[in-house]
Write an enzyme that holds these catalytic residues in place. Structure first.
Site, mmCIF file in Angstrom:
data_model
loop_
_atom_site.group_PDB
_atom_site.id
_atom_site.type_symbol
_atom_site.label_atom_id
_atom_site.label_comp_id
_atom_site.label_asym_id
_atom_site.label_seq_id
_atom_site.Cartn_x
_atom_site.Cartn_y
_atom_site.Cartn_z
ATOM 1 N N SER A 1 0.835 -1.141 -0.002
ATOM 2 C CA SER A 1 -0.001 0.012 0.018
ATOM 3 C C SER A 1 0.937 1.136 0.032
ATOM 4 C CB SER A 1 -0.869 -0.127 1.481
ATOM 5 O OG SER A 1 -1.327 1.196 1.459
ATOM 6 N N TYR B 1 -1.896 -1.449 10.821
ATOM 7 C CA TYR B 1 -2.266 -1.896 9.542
ATOM 8 C C TYR B 1 -0.846 -1.617 8.532
ATOM 9 C CZ TYR B 1 -3.782 -2.085 4.650
ATOM 10 O OH TYR B 1 -4.044 -2.527 3.361
ATOM 11 N N LYS C 1 2.125 -4.183 6.513
ATOM 12 C CA LYS C 1 2.594 -4.018 5.253
ATOM 13 C C LYS C 1 4.236 -3.631 4.909
ATOM 14 C CE LYS C 1 -1.277 -4.937 3.635
ATOM 15 N NZ LYS C 1 -1.492 -6.236 2.915
#
Ligand SMILES: NC(=O)c1ccc[n+]([C@@H]2O[C@H](COP(=O)([O-])OP(=O)(O)OC[C@H]3O[C@@H](n4cnc5c(N)ncnc54)[C@H](O)[C@@H]3O)[C@@H](O)[C@H]2O)c1
Length: 340
Positions: free
Chosen positions: A124, A149, A153
């Site tokens: 992302s 989150y 990643k």
């Protein structure tokens, strides 16, 4: 060739499965249905005329995963499976680290022992944080994301770099900007499970009367109209980039380790208000909104420099913001009909 698609019934995964099937790949899906529903599998079949193999289990169950690798000659994997709600990740950090990293590691263990290469990871643009220079290219410095989150990643990317180096494998890390839209058939899209974290599902639900007003978090950013700017990429265009990245990995027959990293975006930034207006225009509906104070952790502006993907994958985003937003409304109509 057979590709394992984890999270293949999810939003981006289901669109990618369609593109893989259309490109004559065999597809094996593992999805625990934690954020998806079974009817998506039937819809994939209706769209493509092909039914992928489907295993409903949690990737943290190593023994079940090993059985899938025993049963199929897997040639590569696109790993979409992850928990993705930024806000929730702050409240449940251990669950997010466990799901997003253990799932990844379990697949890599199978890749390691079975000598499989060709792995694609859903990353992302959050790994760049608030980048200093726009548009953002792949060499922009990575900043530790604020959210758990985002951290999963960035850690996932690091695990993959080490994996590729140690075992001479080929990896593609795809950093998505902001995926939006639904399949033109109206049969695939982002499912409205829980309160949406992203702008467009919120806009869609507000227009449909499911939510009273859209909250716009801040109108005093240094942008064209004061609202935050992002790069909205149409999900079918994004799905096609996965097929292009996979083909590139497969065609590379050298024994060298490869870690390809690509920004997948349109190269154009749109503000929240521009998205709201484009949605209203595209679908001839009203989206009531209210301006709220800024949300902690939100960045001001992020849009991609997609030139590397254009050059090396021969891939380019093709669909306009308005066209993408039209598909969103068709998807909402489909959901309304399903629920009535
Ligand atoms: N949608 C976005 O805005 C966005 C942006 C950047 C990156 N990503 C990443 O892209 C990937 C796909 O995102 P999405 O929007 O399609 O999400 P999604 O939630 O729609 O799809 C993820 C799928 O994985 C499944 N899943 C989750 N954990 C699992 C597990 N342990 N075992 C088996 N299945 C599991 C879920 O049931 C779901 O179907 C994710 O890794 C996400 O972090 C998404």
């Amino acid at each position: 060739m057979t590709i394992l698609v984890t999270g293949g019934l999810g939003y981006i995964g289901s669109h990618t499965v369609v593109e893989l099937l259309n490109n004559d790949f065999e597809v094996v899906i593992v999805d625990d249905l934690s954020n998806s529903e079974r009817f998506i599998l039937n819809n994939i079949q209706e769209i493509t005329g092909k039914k992928p193999v489907f295993y409903p289990f949690d990737l943290r169950r190593k023994e079940l995963l090993a059985q899938v690798f025993d049963a199929h000659q897997i040639d590569g994997c696109i790993n979409f499976a992850a928990s993705k709600a930024v806000g929730e990740s702050q409240l449940k950090p251990v669950d997010y680290y466990e799901n997003n990293l253990f799932s990844l590691i379990n697949i890599l263990q199978e890749f390691k022992t079975r000598e499989i290469s060709n792995f694609i990871f859903s990353s992302s643009c959050t790994v760049y944080g608030q980048a200093d220079v726009m548009p953002i290219d792949e060499n922009a410095p990575l900043k530790m994301p604020e959210s758990v989150y985002g951290k999963t990643k960035q850690m996932g990317e690091q695990i993959l770099i080490d994996f590729a180096k140690a075992y001479h494998r080929k990896i593609s890390v795809l950093r998505y900007f902001n995926p939006i839209g639904a399949h033109p058939s109206g049969k695939l899209g982002e499912l409205p499970i829980g309160v949406p974290d992203n702008l467009v599902p919120y806009v869609m639900q507000t227009a449909a009367g499911i939510r009273e007003k859209l909250s716009i978090w801040g109108d005093n950013y240094p942008t064209q109209d004061g609202t935050a700017v992002r790069d909205y990429i149409y999900v079918v265009d994004l799905a096609k980039a996965h097929v292009a990245a996979l083909k590139k990995l497969i065609e590379d027959t050298s024994a060298e380790a490869v870690v390809d990293t690509y920004n997948l975006g349109t190269g154009k930034g749109s503000s929240v208000l521009e998205v709201v207006k484009a949605f209203e225009k595209a679908n001839n509906v009203e989206v009531p909104y209210k301006i709220c104070s800024r949300r902690e952790g939100d960045i001001t502006i992020a849009y991609a420099n997609p030139e590397k993907a254009e050059r090396e994958l021969n891939w380019k985003s093709e669909t306009s913001l308005e066209e993408s937003l039209r598909t969103v409304w068709e998807w909402q109509k489909y959901l309304n009909a399903r629920n009535s």
